[in-house]
Design a protein around this motif. Sequence first.
Motif, PDB file in Angstrom:
ATOM      1  N   ALA A 140       0.814  -1.211   0.000  1.00 24.19           N
ATOM      2  CA  ALA A 140       0.000   0.000   0.000  1.00 24.19           C
ATOM      3  C   ALA A 140       0.848   1.262   0.000  1.00 24.19           C
ATOM      4  O   ALA A 140       0.532   2.239  -0.679  1.00 24.19           O
ATOM      5  CB  ALA A 140      -0.943  -0.006   1.204  1.00 24.19           C
ATOM      6  N   LEU A 141       1.940   1.264   0.759  1.00 22.14           N
ATOM      7  CA  LEU A 141       2.741   2.474   0.909  1.00 22.14           C
ATOM      8  C   LEU A 141       3.723   2.689  -0.239  1.00 22.14           C
ATOM      9  O   LEU A 141       4.082   3.834  -0.535  1.00 22.14           O
ATOM     10  CB  LEU A 141       3.515   2.438   2.234  1.00 22.14           C
ATOM     11  N   ALA A 142       4.178   1.605  -0.868  1.00 16.08           N
ATOM     12  CA  ALA A 142       5.228   1.751  -1.879  1.00 16.08           C
ATOM     13  C   ALA A 142       4.906   1.097  -3.213  1.00 16.08           C
ATOM     14  O   ALA A 142       5.438   1.517  -4.243  1.00 16.08           O
ATOM     15  CB  ALA A 142       6.541   1.174  -1.341  1.00 16.08           C
ATOM     16  N   GLY A 143       4.056   0.072  -3.226  1.00 10.71           N
ATOM     17  CA  GLY A 143       3.816  -0.661  -4.466  1.00 10.71           C
ATOM     18  C   GLY A 143       3.267   0.207  -5.584  1.00 10.71           C
ATOM     19  O   GLY A 143       3.628   0.035  -6.753  1.00 10.71           O
ATOM     20  N   TRP A 144       2.418   1.174  -5.239  1.00  8.26           N
ATOM     21  CA  TRP A 144       1.806   2.019  -6.261  1.00  8.26           C
ATOM     22  C   TRP A 144       2.847   2.829  -7.033  1.00  8.26           C
ATOM     23  O   TRP A 144       2.629   3.189  -8.187  1.00  8.26           O
ATOM     24  CB  TRP A 144       0.799   2.976  -5.614  1.00  8.26           C
ATOM     25  N   ALA A 145       3.999   3.136  -6.406  1.00 13.58           N
ATOM     26  CA  ALA A 145       5.028   3.939  -7.062  1.00 13.58           C
ATOM     27  C   ALA A 145       5.663   3.205  -8.238  1.00 13.58           C
ATOM     28  O   ALA A 145       6.344   3.830  -9.063  1.00 13.58           O
ATOM     29  CB  ALA A 145       6.100   4.339  -6.050  1.00 13.58           C
ATOM     30  N   PHE A 146       5.464   1.894  -8.333  1.00 13.29           N
ATOM     31  CA  PHE A 146       6.048   1.103  -9.420  1.00 13.29           C
ATOM     32  C   PHE A 146       5.088   0.946 -10.600  1.00 13.29           C
ATOM     33  O   PHE A 146       5.465   0.385 -11.620  1.00 13.29           O
ATOM     34  CB  PHE A 146       6.436  -0.292  -8.909  1.00 13.29           C
ATOM     35  N   ILE A 147       3.845   1.399 -10.463  1.00 17.11           N
ATOM     36  CA  ILE A 147       2.861   1.233 -11.546  1.00 17.11           C
ATOM     37  C   ILE A 147       3.314   2.030 -12.766  1.00 17.11           C
ATOM     38  O   ILE A 147       3.671   3.202 -12.663  1.00 17.11           O
ATOM     39  CB  ILE A 147       1.467   1.690 -11.083  1.00 17.11           C
ATOM     40  N   ASN A 148       3.254   1.423 -13.931  1.00 14.50           N
ATOM     41  CA  ASN A 148       3.774   2.059 -15.134  1.00 14.50           C
ATOM     42  C   ASN A 148       2.914   3.233 -15.594  1.00 14.50           C
ATOM     43  O   ASN A 148       3.415   4.289 -15.933  1.00 14.50           O
ATOM     44  CB  ASN A 148       3.886   1.025 -16.259  1.00 14.50           C
ATOM     45  N   ASP A 149       1.601   3.065 -15.609  1.00 16.80           N
ATOM     46  CA  ASP A 149       0.712   4.116 -16.090  1.00 16.80           C
ATOM     47  C   ASP A 149       0.718   5.291 -15.112  1.00 16.80           C
ATOM     48  O   ASP A 149       0.397   5.137 -13.932  1.00 16.80           O
ATOM     49  CB  ASP A 149      -0.700   3.557 -16.235  1.00 16.80           C
ATOM     50  N   ARG A 150       1.054   6.488 -15.611  1.00 18.52           N
ATOM     51  CA  ARG A 150       1.213   7.626 -14.718  1.00 18.52           C
ATOM     52  C   ARG A 150      -0.107   8.062 -14.092  1.00 18.52           C
ATOM     53  O   ARG A 150      -0.160   8.430 -12.911  1.00 18.52           O
ATOM     54  CB  ARG A 150       1.837   8.813 -15.463  1.00 18.52           C
ATOM     55  N   THR A 151      -1.187   8.037 -14.841  1.00 14.44           N
ATOM     56  CA  THR A 151      -2.472   8.469 -14.302  1.00 14.44           C
ATOM     57  C   THR A 151      -2.897   7.589 -13.132  1.00 14.44           C
ATOM     58  O   THR A 151      -3.293   8.087 -12.068  1.00 14.44           O
ATOM     59  CB  THR A 151      -3.542   8.442 -15.402  1.00 14.44           C
ATOM     60  N   ILE A 152      -2.827   6.283 -13.310  1.00 13.12           N
ATOM     61  CA  ILE A 152      -3.203   5.370 -12.232  1.00 13.12           C
ATOM     62  C   ILE A 152      -2.208   5.469 -11.087  1.00 13.12           C
ATOM     63  O   ILE A 152      -2.580   5.414  -9.902  1.00 13.12           O
ATOM     64  CB  ILE A 152      -3.300   3.927 -12.765  1.00 13.12           C
ATOM     65  N   ARG A 153      -0.933   5.638 -11.430  1.00  9.15           N
ATOM     66  CA  ARG A 153       0.089   5.745 -10.390  1.00  9.15           C
ATOM     67  C   ARG A 153      -0.160   6.951  -9.488  1.00  9.15           C
ATOM     68  O   ARG A 153      -0.178   6.839  -8.261  1.00  9.15           O
ATOM     69  CB  ARG A 153       1.472   5.829 -11.038  1.00  9.15           C
ATOM     70  N   ILE A 154      -0.392   8.107 -10.094  1.00  3.57           N
ATOM     71  CA  ILE A 154      -0.627   9.315  -9.303  1.00  3.57           C
ATOM     72  C   ILE A 154      -1.960   9.215  -8.565  1.00  3.57           C
ATOM     73  O   ILE A 154      -2.070   9.587  -7.390  1.00  3.57           O
ATOM     74  CB  ILE A 154      -0.601  10.561 -10.209  1.00  3.57           C
ATOM     75  N   GLY A 155      -2.981   8.683  -9.228  1.00  2.00           N
ATOM     76  CA  GLY A 155      -4.291   8.571  -8.589  1.00  2.00           C
ATOM     77  C   GLY A 155      -4.252   7.705  -7.343  1.00  2.00           C
ATOM     78  O   GLY A 155      -4.762   8.096  -6.285  1.00  2.00           O
ATOM     79  N   VAL A 156      -3.650   6.522  -7.447  1.00  2.00           N
ATOM     80  CA  VAL A 156      -3.563   5.639  -6.281  1.00  2.00           C
ATOM     81  C   VAL A 156      -2.680   6.272  -5.208  1.00  2.00           C
ATOM     82  O   VAL A 156      -2.971   6.176  -4.007  1.00  2.00           O
ATOM     83  CB  VAL A 156      -3.037   4.251  -6.689  1.00  2.00           C
TER      84      VAL A 156
END
Length: 646
Positions: free
Chosen positions: A410-426
């Motif tokens: 929850a705290l760090a996994g989202w930072a690895f998401i490739n899509d920037r929109t989903i990454r910033i949103g989460v």
Amino acid sequence: MHRPNASALTHAIDITLDVAVGAIAIWTVSYHLALIFHLSRDLAMALFVVFGVIAVVVWRQRAAPDTPAADGDVETGIGLVGPLIVAGIALVAVALNHFVGGPAFWIVAVVAVVAGLITAVRPKSWPEAPGVRLLEIVAVIVLAIAFAFAIAVVRAPNGDDAYYVNRALYVQQHDGPFPTKDTLYANQRYPTTQPVDNLASYEAMVGSIAAAIPIDARTLYYLVLGPLFGALGVLAVWRLARGARARSALFATIVAVAFVLLQTNVRGWTDFALRRAAEGKAVLLFFLVAWLWTHVANHAKTASRSSLVCMTLGGIAAIGLTSTGAFVAPLVVGAGALTAVYEDRRVDVRKIGGNVIAVVYPLLALVVGEFAVRTVSHVGIKGTFPTGVAATWSQSMGAGRILLVSSLVALAGWAFINDRTIRIGVGVAVLAVLVLFSPVFARLAGTVGVGSVLWRFAWAIPVPAVAGLAADSMRRFGGVRGLAVCLVVTVLALGILASQPRAVLGASPANQIAAPSWDVEPLVLHAAERLVRLADHRGDVAASRRVADVVPQVSTTTHAADVRIQYTKLLMRMTGTKFDGAPRLALGRALDGQYVAPAAITSALRTLDVVAACSDPNAPTAVADALRASGFRTAGADKICVFWSR
């Protein structure tokens, strides 16, 4: 040659997910209208059919499907250094939560998320994800079916089912207006212990469907809709992974499902996603949240009408599944709005206006629900739940080693998401959750009486999907750096499994593997059924805790004197002496094998209209003496109960 078939199947899966959410939303509107105008169950079903036909006609006239966002600067990939820094800081936060707790964990966790949001905006182009192949579609469908089967065979009874299943069963057996008062202890004689849950339409939907088809509400609840929505949840995660441009959406989905299956206890994410999959809360948690993130991200990119419609339907469906949806859905949609502002570097009225429209219904329902709580119950829940940051976080993420894994994801996994929109949103959603969990907000929540549900704000984070997307993103990094990342993840995973070998599905003491059946232990179910037969509609029954919690799932005409301790105590505070709560609690403790003064047992039996009872085989002899003195005689025994009747 296979590409058209794969495309058609992918589109069919996406439409199926949209139709499922749309159906829940349409039913929710029909149900709320029925509550307002006191319509019967069958009239509500008629409204649902009419609204459904109108929706289908309108949908067939809808605009063309959403166009994907352009390549280049809009859709960006990520570097490796930033996410690893975030992961390192998050690891420190998790360690502080484990060894120290308190504000230290919260401060470092906020630093980790803020650092991630700073690095998340770094523009770096990334090629398109590969197209979906037919073999991948077949594999993800098989995975969804397997997960549905796992839900059907993992038996993990939960006390809340006494309320939810009883409500569905009552709707099936009564064709009048939907119940708004208590049906656990009497036939709507007392106010409901969960007034805000009257807004949720899921259990009423189960009962209404069961009344229209030859399937019992309990079978429909446990063995049909639970596994069905579990399978749809897998497909929703796969769809989110495709929208996030995962290199392999199938791999990301497999990791997400593995995250859910590796559960070690009855708290946190996996408690709902796997062990309590039949509940509306679990449908929101595992299915609807992942589905909603897909459309929120798409709306932030394109502001299309179809994404607006889907966001709005998602908000309505969220409140229909559980009252918790009234603040989870707005949090997801709000995070999408902030992401759109950043992406456009300005406030796009179409996008932000669409987000506002999407949250009107759940927020209005939240206001109505809060008014119902204040008006009906006149009882607060202040100070009865932990308000510390670490405690609140653990309520949503789990305990033990699952807390370690969930917190890191929850705290760090989202930072690895490739899509920037989903990454910033989460990332924005994670930061919002941490702000809500801060010492100030946690204390405020306890003061105003919502401390019991504060931790559910974390449900806005699609934790399993984030785990899968992060794992998929790590596969992109080649060479020594990629090998190092894979090595660290592998060592961590092996360490968790080695230290907790019982964490495999079904091996946990919290789970039992059995043939698909109701989510109730067979011996306890048989004892409850036998007890209800002994009562023969002459009055109420009393039983040990395990059996008393199942009686509401067996009958809506014969009631148990003491169903759940927290329900009984809450109704005592709401109704005073009219409810006879003290005798109910005393009798329940006595039949459960605890010591209660014989005079108190006799007094309880005299006060309550109990005609049959089930005492624990190891209960003190004073219990049997009090029952005989009150005119009861033994009516048999088994491993669970000694049965009494008068």
